[in-house]
Design a protein around this motif. Sequence first.
Motif, PDB file in Angstrom:
ATOM      1  N   UNK A 754       0.821  -1.207   0.000  1.00 34.43           N
ATOM      2  CA  UNK A 754       0.000   0.000   0.000  1.00 34.43           C
ATOM      3  C   UNK A 754       0.854   1.256   0.000  1.00 34.43           C
ATOM      4  N   UNK A 755       0.443   2.289  -0.757  1.00 30.10           N
ATOM      5  CA  UNK A 755      -0.643   2.306  -1.733  1.00 30.10           C
ATOM      6  C   UNK A 755      -0.112   2.036  -3.138  1.00 30.10           C
ATOM      7  N   UNK A 756      -0.793   1.195  -3.872  1.00 32.74           N
ATOM      8  CA  UNK A 756      -0.376   0.864  -5.233  1.00 32.74           C
ATOM      9  C   UNK A 756      -1.467   0.066  -5.916  1.00 32.74           C
ATOM     10  N   UNK A 757      -1.366  -0.032  -7.233  1.00 31.49           N
ATOM     11  CA  UNK A 757      -2.285  -0.892  -7.977  1.00 31.49           C
ATOM     12  C   UNK A 757      -2.012  -2.356  -7.662  1.00 31.49           C
ATOM     13  N   UNK A 758      -0.749  -2.663  -7.405  1.00 31.59           N
ATOM     14  CA  UNK A 758      -0.399  -4.024  -7.012  1.00 31.59           C
ATOM     15  C   UNK A 758      -1.026  -4.411  -5.685  1.00 31.59           C
ATOM     16  N   UNK A 759      -1.147  -3.442  -4.784  1.00 32.92           N
ATOM     17  CA  UNK A 759      -1.810  -3.691  -3.505  1.00 32.92           C
ATOM     18  C   UNK A 759      -3.265  -4.087  -3.732  1.00 32.92           C
ATOM     19  N   UNK A 760      -3.916  -3.441  -4.681  1.00 32.05           N
ATOM     20  CA  UNK A 760      -5.298  -3.811  -5.008  1.00 32.05           C
ATOM     21  C   UNK A 760      -5.354  -5.266  -5.471  1.00 32.05           C
ATOM     22  N   UNK A 761      -4.426  -5.647  -6.325  1.00 23.32           N
ATOM     23  CA  UNK A 761      -4.389  -7.032  -6.826  1.00 23.32           C
ATOM     24  C   UNK A 761      -4.158  -8.005  -5.680  1.00 23.32           C
ATOM     25  N   UNK A 762      -3.224  -7.671  -4.804  1.00 17.41           N
ATOM     26  CA  UNK A 762      -2.929  -8.541  -3.671  1.00 17.41           C
ATOM     27  C   UNK A 762      -4.144  -8.730  -2.762  1.00 17.41           C
ATOM     28  N   UNK A 763      -5.059  -7.748  -2.811  1.00 18.39           N
ATOM     29  CA  UNK A 763      -6.263  -7.816  -1.993  1.00 18.39           C
ATOM     30  C   UNK A 763      -7.482  -8.234  -2.802  1.00 18.39           C
ATOM     31  N   UNK A 764      -7.261  -8.947  -3.901  1.00 19.52           N
ATOM     32  CA  UNK A 764      -8.336  -9.604  -4.630  1.00 19.52           C
ATOM     33  C   UNK A 764      -9.007  -8.811  -5.723  1.00 19.52           C
ATOM     34  N   UNK A 765      -8.501  -7.629  -6.032  1.00 17.97           N
ATOM     35  CA  UNK A 765      -9.138  -6.812  -7.072  1.00 17.97           C
ATOM     36  C   UNK A 765      -8.987  -7.469  -8.439  1.00 17.97           C
ATOM     37  N   UNK A 766     -10.060  -7.455  -9.214  1.00 18.01           N
ATOM     38  CA  UNK A 766     -10.007  -7.926 -10.599  1.00 18.01           C
ATOM     39  C   UNK A 766     -10.239  -6.783 -11.575  1.00 18.01           C
ATOM     40  N   UNK A 767     -10.470  -5.585 -11.037  1.00 17.38           N
ATOM     41  CA  UNK A 767     -10.508  -4.368 -11.847  1.00 17.38           C
ATOM     42  C   UNK A 767      -9.687  -3.319 -11.085  1.00 17.38           C
ATOM     43  N   UNK A 768     -10.084  -2.062 -11.097  1.00 17.20           N
ATOM     44  CA  UNK A 768      -9.332  -1.011 -10.403  1.00 17.20           C
ATOM     45  C   UNK A 768     -10.251  -0.334  -9.397  1.00 17.20           C
ATOM     46  N   UNK A 769      -9.763  -0.158  -8.179  1.00 17.35           N
ATOM     47  CA  UNK A 769     -10.556   0.511  -7.157  1.00 17.35           C
ATOM     48  C   UNK A 769     -10.598   2.022  -7.388  1.00 17.35           C
ATOM     49  N   UNK A 770     -11.623   2.619  -6.804  1.00 17.16           N
ATOM     50  CA  UNK A 770     -11.718   4.080  -6.809  1.00 17.16           C
ATOM     51  C   UNK A 770     -10.671   4.708  -5.895  1.00 17.16           C
ATOM     52  N   UNK A 771     -10.398   4.055  -4.769  1.00 15.81           N
ATOM     53  CA  UNK A 771      -9.507   4.598  -3.748  1.00 15.81           C
ATOM     54  C   UNK A 771      -8.314   3.679  -3.547  1.00 15.81           C
ATOM     55  N   UNK A 772      -7.180   4.287  -3.198  1.00 15.24           N
ATOM     56  CA  UNK A 772      -6.007   3.473  -2.921  1.00 15.24           C
ATOM     57  C   UNK A 772      -6.267   2.537  -1.743  1.00 15.24           C
ATOM     58  N   UNK A 773      -7.090   2.980  -0.803  1.00 13.70           N
ATOM     59  CA  UNK A 773      -7.446   2.133   0.347  1.00 13.70           C
ATOM     60  C   UNK A 773      -8.908   1.704   0.247  1.00 13.70           C
ATOM     61  N   UNK A 774      -9.287   1.255  -0.921  1.00 17.30           N
ATOM     62  CA  UNK A 774     -10.674   0.867  -1.140  1.00 17.30           C
ATOM     63  C   UNK A 774     -11.149  -0.287  -0.277  1.00 17.30           C
ATOM     64  N   UNK A 775     -10.225  -1.019   0.300  1.00 13.42           N
ATOM     65  CA  UNK A 775     -10.617  -2.139   1.162  1.00 13.42           C
ATOM     66  C   UNK A 775     -10.863  -1.716   2.606  1.00 13.42           C
ATOM     67  N   UNK A 776     -10.527  -0.454   2.940  1.00 13.77           N
ATOM     68  CA  UNK A 776     -10.728  -0.013   4.324  1.00 13.77           C
ATOM     69  C   UNK A 776     -11.596   1.239   4.435  1.00 13.77           C
ATOM     70  N   UNK A 777     -11.751   1.993   3.355  1.00 18.37           N
ATOM     71  CA  UNK A 777     -12.471   3.268   3.420  1.00 18.37           C
ATOM     72  C   UNK A 777     -13.952   3.057   3.702  1.00 18.37           C
TER      73      UNK A 777
END
Length: 914
Positions: A754-777
Amino acid sequence: MMKRFLASILFLLPLLTVKAQINLRNLRCEMLVNPLSVTAENPRLSWEIVGKERGLKQEAYEILVASDPAKLAAGEGDLWNSGKVETDNSVYIAYQGKRLASNKACYWKVRVYTNKGLTEWSGPAQWGTGLRYYKDWEGRWIGFDRLFPWENAAASRLSARYFRKEFAVAKQVKSATAYIMGLGLYELSIDGKKVGDQVLAPAPTDYTKNIKYNTFDVTEQLKQGQHAIGVVLGNGRFYAMRQTKAYKNNSFGYPKLMFQLIITYTDGSRAVIKTDDSWKGTADGPIRTNNEYDGEEYDAQKEMKGWDKAGFDDKSWLKAEFVQEPGGRYEAQMNENMKVMKDLTPVAIIKKGGDRYIVDLGQNMAGWVKLQVKGKKGQKVTLRFAESLQDNGEIFTTNLRDAKATDIYTLKGEGMESWEPRFTYHGFRYIEVSGYPGTLSKNDITGRLVYDDIATVSTFESSNAVLNQIYKNSWWAIASNYKGMPIDCPQRNERQPWLGDRAMVAYSESFLFDNARLYTKWLDDIKYAQKPDGAIPDVAPAFWRYYSDNMTWPGTYLMVAEMLYNQTGDVALLKDHYPSMKKWLQYMKDRYMTEDGIVTKDSYGDWCVPPVTAEAGKGVNADQKHPSQLISTAYYYHFMQVMMRFCKITGNEQDSTQFAQLAEKVKQGFNSKFYHEEGYYGDNTLTDNLLPVCFKMIDPANKNKVWKNLAYIVEVTNKGHLSTGVVGTQWLMYGLTEIGKAELAYGMATQKTYPSLGYMIENGATSIWELWNGNTAAPKMNSQNHVMMLGDLFIWYFEHLAAIRADARETGFKKVIMKPKRMGDLSAVNATYRSNYGEVKSDWKQVGASFFWNITVPPNTTAVVYLPVAPGEKVYEAGKLVTGKEEGILSTKPITGRLVLNVGSGNYSFEVKK
């Protein structure tokens, strides 16, 4: 005599061979293949040259345009015979023939004189002129401008409107063309069969300003005899998804229809079937409600069998009512409609007890599902959509806000039934299915991905898995958010065409999708949304009335125009929009610029800057505005530079001096107010320092200090991570590469923490989140399918990693700059990009001490190729030492660390080794 004959044959053989090897393909009118309605006075024609010859270049063309296919085949250009025109231009060739009337078909072909010989004539192509004038529409608008007893206006719960018309075809048909404006959305059928494969048509606009019509060739459907036309109307954006907050939501009225079918018979006579009060209609059909946010309810028990076929008993139907015109000008739609582009089979179905299931498609997407079901009459199957699951395995819907995202299907009880909605879409990965009779299997439910019918124009594979997965996730996010306009998200109660989301992102997207027509249409949306005083909204079309006056969101207008010019070379587009852009910049100057050149108005600041840690942002609402005069002032300066470029391109040189003087004033004021002698700007954020670097606003004496400080922020303060919101991320990769820190850019792009696009992938994203911390916001604003944080990433992917970039002086990829950057652990990149001239390919890899690079340069273009060469290394092409005399290599120039080759079209295989 025999010797002379044989000599002539031998002379002609090479030319005959050239004709066999060089072909023309992908003939386009206004960059569309065989469009049926092009209302431009001088439509522009383009083609691709195909041939394996190196250095293949067009020297002249000859175009024939005819009013009849037979005339064209006979070589008669009764509408236009261009003659031989000496030029190497093969895109945007303006038609210069006879004036064209409405509802006419034009047939054309082209042949090309190349430096390798004359081509054969191309195969035929065509375009139609459409209905060019308001008076060409002979019918009236029909609809029902009222509620029916079962409808709820406050909840936007309207049923679909069904309209029908029977007519007779008495003679043999030569041609038949259907024109339709079905607002908000329509589905057209003739004799019970849908016309076209489009969905959610037409493209949305501000209907008080302009309305798009669609055109269909229905000649094959009309034989002699009785026929019926059927049209179903959905709400779309016309009847707004929310009728409350009228000050904010723009709603245009109840669904309505204008239709015209022009039949030309073989004897030369014609007939017109048009909307009038002879049509019949009802709202009491199977589509009980339809709403983009809330979903669709379909009661199969209410189906009207044969309603759109001849002979249907419509005595109980109502007489169609004349309704008020929407107000906007009528325009042929020149961007592609949406379409079901891909089907997905579930990866898992989890039974939750009773008749309830959770279906996992394995991919966050936008569209709907097709359902197969067999059960009793009156049984209801409810489908609820979500992007993710809660910890307990139930669907998570809090981030949808008040969007219900629910489809309901009521069975008619007649064996196996198949259904999918017509006038809604959802953003989802998971579906909760309840009320399903029997056992739900993977064959019973199919995910249907819906986006604009545009081509994917690139491929990208590298030796880095994170880069590759980001490309894939981004493809899904971009596709999901193409809905006749670029929207911010496909799932919650928003789905708006925010300008700020697409500033440099549109440029990034252009390397993945052929989005030129979509963004050309969007520029028109922005122009139409401009107020008489010059103000431009934050959302266009202005379905939400947000005119907040700032530089970054409305300024996307200029940035998208520049992107389209760079990628396609379309000068006409800049000429069209130049006055509106100039007017907006004057408006902002008059209202918000101080005597010192500072622009005082900003609305959003660097929107959605990441919290220091994901945990620090837990439960925090991210929609917090932090206005910044530094950002607004820097952007005004940047737009002065853009406008000076536009002045030269569009022939408005008289304005250039004024822009230059104003730019200098802004630059001086900016540095005086925001620069600190320690070598940083503003509050010393990453974005505050990126903008003056990327916009070239720094005093040369301070450049080294600022560059060093910028690198320090990334490398030391951020430990190799970004700390930018929407604005800074637009310039992040370019800025770091510009200061010679491409390695830092690479490290940032491939981060997994965190924060990165790779972090989103590591947290199960299959597209792109709106927020860098989309899993906690806080769920109020954490779409899991967004694009705004992509910034300039794919510009960097293709222009730097893959080395595929259009020369700024010869735009549209007429000349390609190919200069790969090797960095970090990256040892290979294999990419392709399809330009208007054909496919550019760059496939490089480092193997031990050797560098291998295969490239393809399309016919009728050239490339400047920068080969990395260290002392003692040599360059080989196809196994032979490069001396500069090889076929296709136009010139060579050694520079420090590089061998620069100017090459013509063709395939090249380079190796650099000792």
